[in-house]
Design a protein around this motif. Structure first.
Motif, PDB file in Angstrom:
ATOM      1  N   GLY A   1      12.859   9.493  -3.575  1.00 46.73           N
ATOM      2  CA  GLY A   1      11.605   9.654  -3.180  1.00 46.73           C
ATOM      3  C   GLY A   1      10.703   8.334  -2.484  1.00 46.73           C
ATOM      4  O   GLY A   1       9.823   8.794  -1.730  1.00 46.73           O
ATOM      5  N   ASP A   2      11.132   7.313  -2.152  1.00 49.11           N
ATOM      6  CA  ASP A   2      10.731   6.090  -1.854  1.00 49.11           C
ATOM      7  C   ASP A   2      11.493   5.839  -0.032  1.00 49.11           C
ATOM      8  O   ASP A   2      12.384   6.783  -0.043  1.00 49.11           O
ATOM      9  CB  ASP A   2      11.550   4.986  -2.160  1.00 49.11           C
ATOM     10  CG  ASP A   2      10.729   4.244  -3.406  1.00 49.11           C
ATOM     11  OD1 ASP A   2       9.838   5.100  -4.269  1.00 49.11           O
ATOM     12  OD2 ASP A   2      10.675   2.913  -3.661  1.00 49.11           O
TER      13      ASP A   2
ATOM     14  N   ALA B   1     -10.582   6.494  -2.990  1.00 41.54           N
ATOM     15  CA  ALA B   1     -11.126   4.805  -2.068  1.00 41.54           C
ATOM     16  C   ALA B   1      -9.936   4.528  -1.887  1.00 41.54           C
ATOM     17  O   ALA B   1     -10.053   3.150  -0.174  1.00 41.54           O
ATOM     18  CB  ALA B   1     -12.356   4.484  -2.898  1.00 41.54           C
ATOM     19  N   LEU B   2      -8.958   4.101  -1.684  1.00 41.01           N
ATOM     20  CA  LEU B   2      -7.814   2.591  -2.398  1.00 41.01           C
ATOM     21  C   LEU B   2      -6.935   2.922  -1.216  1.00 41.01           C
ATOM     22  O   LEU B   2      -6.536   2.097   0.136  1.00 41.01           O
ATOM     23  CB  LEU B   2      -6.771   2.534  -3.470  1.00 41.01           C
ATOM     24  CG  LEU B   2      -7.957   1.804  -4.431  1.00 41.01           C
ATOM     25  CD1 LEU B   2      -7.429   1.711  -5.740  1.00 41.01           C
ATOM     26  CD2 LEU B   2      -8.221   0.086  -4.528  1.00 41.01           C
ATOM     27  N   MET B   3      -6.933   4.012  -0.680  1.00 41.98           N
ATOM     28  CA  MET B   3      -6.607   4.580   0.414  1.00 41.98           C
ATOM     29  C   MET B   3      -6.928   4.790   1.669  1.00 41.98           C
ATOM     30  O   MET B   3      -5.760   5.715   2.347  1.00 41.98           O
ATOM     31  CB  MET B   3      -5.636   6.146   0.110  1.00 41.98           C
ATOM     32  CG  MET B   3      -4.334   5.839  -1.014  1.00 41.98           C
ATOM     33  SD  MET B   3      -3.012   4.452  -1.013  1.00 41.98           S
ATOM     34  CE  MET B   3      -2.008   4.824  -0.236  1.00 41.98           C
TER      35      MET B   3
ATOM     36  N   LYS C   1       0.818  -0.943  -0.124  1.00 38.76           N
ATOM     37  CA  LYS C   1       0.194   0.030  -0.143  1.00 38.76           C
ATOM     38  C   LYS C   1       0.553   0.932   0.091  1.00 38.76           C
ATOM     39  O   LYS C   1       1.207   2.125  -0.437  1.00 38.76           O
ATOM     40  CB  LYS C   1      -0.855   0.438   1.095  1.00 38.76           C
ATOM     41  CG  LYS C   1      -1.948   1.090   1.312  1.00 38.76           C
ATOM     42  CD  LYS C   1      -2.813   0.969   2.445  1.00 38.76           C
ATOM     43  CE  LYS C   1      -4.173   1.636   2.590  1.00 38.76           C
ATOM     44  NZ  LYS C   1      -4.540   1.905   3.298  1.00 38.76           N
ATOM     45  N   LEU C   2       1.926   0.969   0.575  1.00 42.14           N
ATOM     46  CA  LEU C   2       3.134   2.100   0.093  1.00 42.14           C
ATOM     47  C   LEU C   2       3.269   2.453  -1.209  1.00 42.14           C
ATOM     48  O   LEU C   2       3.474   3.635  -1.039  1.00 42.14           O
ATOM     49  CB  LEU C   2       3.943   1.404   1.217  1.00 42.14           C
ATOM     50  CG  LEU C   2       5.368   2.614   1.783  1.00 42.14           C
ATOM     51  CD1 LEU C   2       4.705   4.209   1.992  1.00 42.14           C
ATOM     52  CD2 LEU C   2       6.268   1.998   1.985  1.00 42.14           C
ATOM     53  N   MET C   3       3.570   1.403  -1.436  1.00 43.80           N
ATOM     54  CA  MET C   3       3.586   2.349  -3.089  1.00 43.80           C
ATOM     55  C   MET C   3       2.983   2.557  -3.671  1.00 43.80           C
ATOM     56  O   MET C   3       2.787   4.034  -4.554  1.00 43.80           O
ATOM     57  CB  MET C   3       4.230   0.585  -4.139  1.00 43.80           C
ATOM     58  CG  MET C   3       5.389   0.023  -4.024  1.00 43.80           C
ATOM     59  SD  MET C   3       5.703  -1.595  -4.483  1.00 43.80           S
ATOM     60  CE  MET C   3       6.581  -0.374  -5.869  1.00 43.80           C
ATOM     61  N   LEU C   4       1.573   2.684  -3.192  1.00 42.73           N
ATOM     62  CA  LEU C   4      -0.013   2.884  -3.947  1.00 42.73           C
ATOM     63  C   LEU C   4       0.457   4.933  -3.722  1.00 42.73           C
ATOM     64  O   LEU C   4      -0.336   5.967  -3.871  1.00 42.73           O
ATOM     65  CB  LEU C   4      -1.301   2.583  -3.822  1.00 42.73           C
ATOM     66  CG  LEU C   4      -2.354   3.051  -4.324  1.00 42.73           C
ATOM     67  CD1 LEU C   4      -2.315   3.114  -5.893  1.00 42.73           C
ATOM     68  CD2 LEU C   4      -3.670   1.762  -4.015  1.00 42.73           C
ATOM     69  N   GLY C   5       0.888   4.572  -1.799  1.00 42.45           N
ATOM     70  CA  GLY C   5       0.937   6.080  -1.596  1.00 42.45           C
ATOM     71  C   GLY C   5       1.778   6.929  -1.939  1.00 42.45           C
ATOM     72  O   GLY C   5       1.475   8.207  -2.315  1.00 42.45           O
ATOM     73  N   LEU C   6       2.809   6.682  -2.692  1.00 43.04           N
ATOM     74  CA  LEU C   6       4.077   7.492  -3.088  1.00 43.04           C
ATOM     75  C   LEU C   6       3.394   7.236  -4.304  1.00 43.04           C
ATOM     76  O   LEU C   6       3.109   8.416  -4.699  1.00 43.04           O
ATOM     77  CB  LEU C   6       4.860   6.747  -2.920  1.00 43.04           C
ATOM     78  CG  LEU C   6       6.304   6.447  -1.826  1.00 43.04           C
ATOM     79  CD1 LEU C   6       7.205   5.231  -1.691  1.00 43.04           C
ATOM     80  CD2 LEU C   6       6.653   7.009  -1.204  1.00 43.04           C
ATOM     81  N   LYS C   7       2.488   6.948  -5.712  1.00 36.91           N
ATOM     82  CA  LYS C   7       2.780   7.279  -5.679  1.00 36.91           C
ATOM     83  C   LYS C   7       1.533   8.752  -6.381  1.00 36.91           C
ATOM     84  O   LYS C   7       1.089   9.027  -7.372  1.00 36.91           O
ATOM     85  CB  LYS C   7       2.123   6.075  -6.945  1.00 36.91           C
ATOM     86  CG  LYS C   7       0.732   5.830  -8.350  1.00 36.91           C
ATOM     87  CD  LYS C   7       0.138   4.536  -9.390  1.00 36.91           C
ATOM     88  CE  LYS C   7       0.299   4.893 -10.364  1.00 36.91           C
ATOM     89  NZ  LYS C   7      -0.131   3.954 -11.329  1.00 36.91           N
TER      90      LYS C   7
END
Length: 343
Positions: free
Chosen positions: A152-153, A220-222, A70-76
């Protein structure tokens, strides 16, 4: 001729001053989470926390976790504020299953190059989660490791310690046939199944900024993971007997609910007892996901489950509603082999 200046840690990619500035930025945030038992917190080499005096024979319960991909989606998406709450929730909801009160929390934030503004946003989310759980944020580690992470990660992990009365630890051993299952709703996928979520998004070339209900698909996803600590602890404090609990995380309902069952019992879960949030229907349709796989990967709208005696079910529902949650009768305990059947 002057002596040539040698290399510094900053030349190697680590900015000590930026790290020190971050500590200053978050001091007020951290102080807002403190409990009376905290004797020494952020700033020292170790936090010192006492045991609340109300416990006569205390035992400590610990839990650790991260937020997965979920962290990767947050970064995106840039929606990183809720990741801190996710981190706390995944730990405190786990220790809550034992009937334990979260006492303190520590975090680990690792990145290639520290941006203290980004880190502070995440830590504010951690502090918010700690407040919701009633536990103190007593410290953590901010690691700047050049070359370890892409620009950025960052990565997150957390650790929680809780306390319970030894004679009141809930381990599921008292669960009997005829007991009632009560469900508490999730806010969405919480922090599980995001490798599959990201795969669906990639395959469908999905726009994350598209409208989804009253928000965007990204929002919704986050949605941050729900923290169940205060309503459940209030239920226990009210004297309602709770014989078992389960935090529905990776593995879904069939993978988590039986973890609190003793031998000789199972559960029948009524799938018509709650309305699955639309985000799960969207994921299933977009990924053409089999129903069994949905139940095995996602919480499908059930974030936490409790087992209570049948005669105490109404009292439990009333207490949980009074605490601001939306509980429902999820199913019942039957003869079985630590399994879950769906009806």
């Amino acid at each position: 001729m002057g002596k040539k200046a040698g290399l510094t840690y900053r030349d190697a990619g680590v900015d000590i001053d930026e790290g020190d500035a971050l500590v200053g930025d978050i001091q007020k945030i951290v102080r807002s989470t403190q409990r009376p038992e905290v004797l020494a917190g952020v700033g020292g080499f170790g936090a010192v926390v006492g045991i609340p005096k109300k416990y006569k024979n205390p035992v400590l319960v610990s839990g650790t976790d991260g937020v997965g991909t979920k962290l990767m989606l947050g970064l995106k998406t840039g929606l990183i504020e809720g990741l801190g709450q996710d981190l706390v929730a995944m730990c405190v909801n786990d220790v809550l299953v034992c009937g334990a009160e979260p006492l303190f929390f520590l975090d680990y934030y690792a990145t290639g190059k520290l941006d203290r503004r980004v880190a502070a946003r995440v830590i504010r989310g951690i502090a918010r989660g700690c407040k919701l759980a009633g536990c103190a944020l007593v410290g953590g580690e901010t690691a700047e490791m050049p070359g370890m992470y892409p620009p950025g990660d960052f990565d997150l992990a957390g650790f929680c310690v809780a306390v319970a009365e030894k004679g009141k630890v809930i381990d599921g051993s008292k669960i009997k046939r005829g007991d009632v299952l009560i469900g508490l709703p999730s806010s969405g996928p919480h922090s599980n199944g995001y490798s599959l979520v990201r795969r669906i998004l990639d395959l469908r070339k999905t726009r994350l900024d598209q409208p989804f209900g009253k928000a965007t698909l990204a929002e919704a996803l986050m949605a941050p993971t729900t923290i169940y600590v205060k309503p459940v602890l209030d239920l226990l404090a009210a004297g309602v007997p709770v014989r078992g609990m389960a935090h529905i995380t990776g593995g879904g309902i069939p993978g988590n609910l039986p973890r609190c069952f003793p031998k000789g019992v199972g559960a029948v879960v009524d799938l018509q007892s709650w309305r699955r949030p639309e985000i799960f229907n969207w994921l299933q349709a977009q990924g053409d996901i089999d129903e069994d796989e949905m139940r095995r990967v996602f919480n499908c709208g059930l974030g936490f489950a409790l087992v209570v005696p049948r005669l105490k079910a109404d009292a439990a529902l009333a207490q949980l509603k009074a605490a601001g949650t939306k509980p429902w009768i999820l199913g019942e305990i039957v003869a079985g082999n630590q399994d879950v059947r769906f009806a």
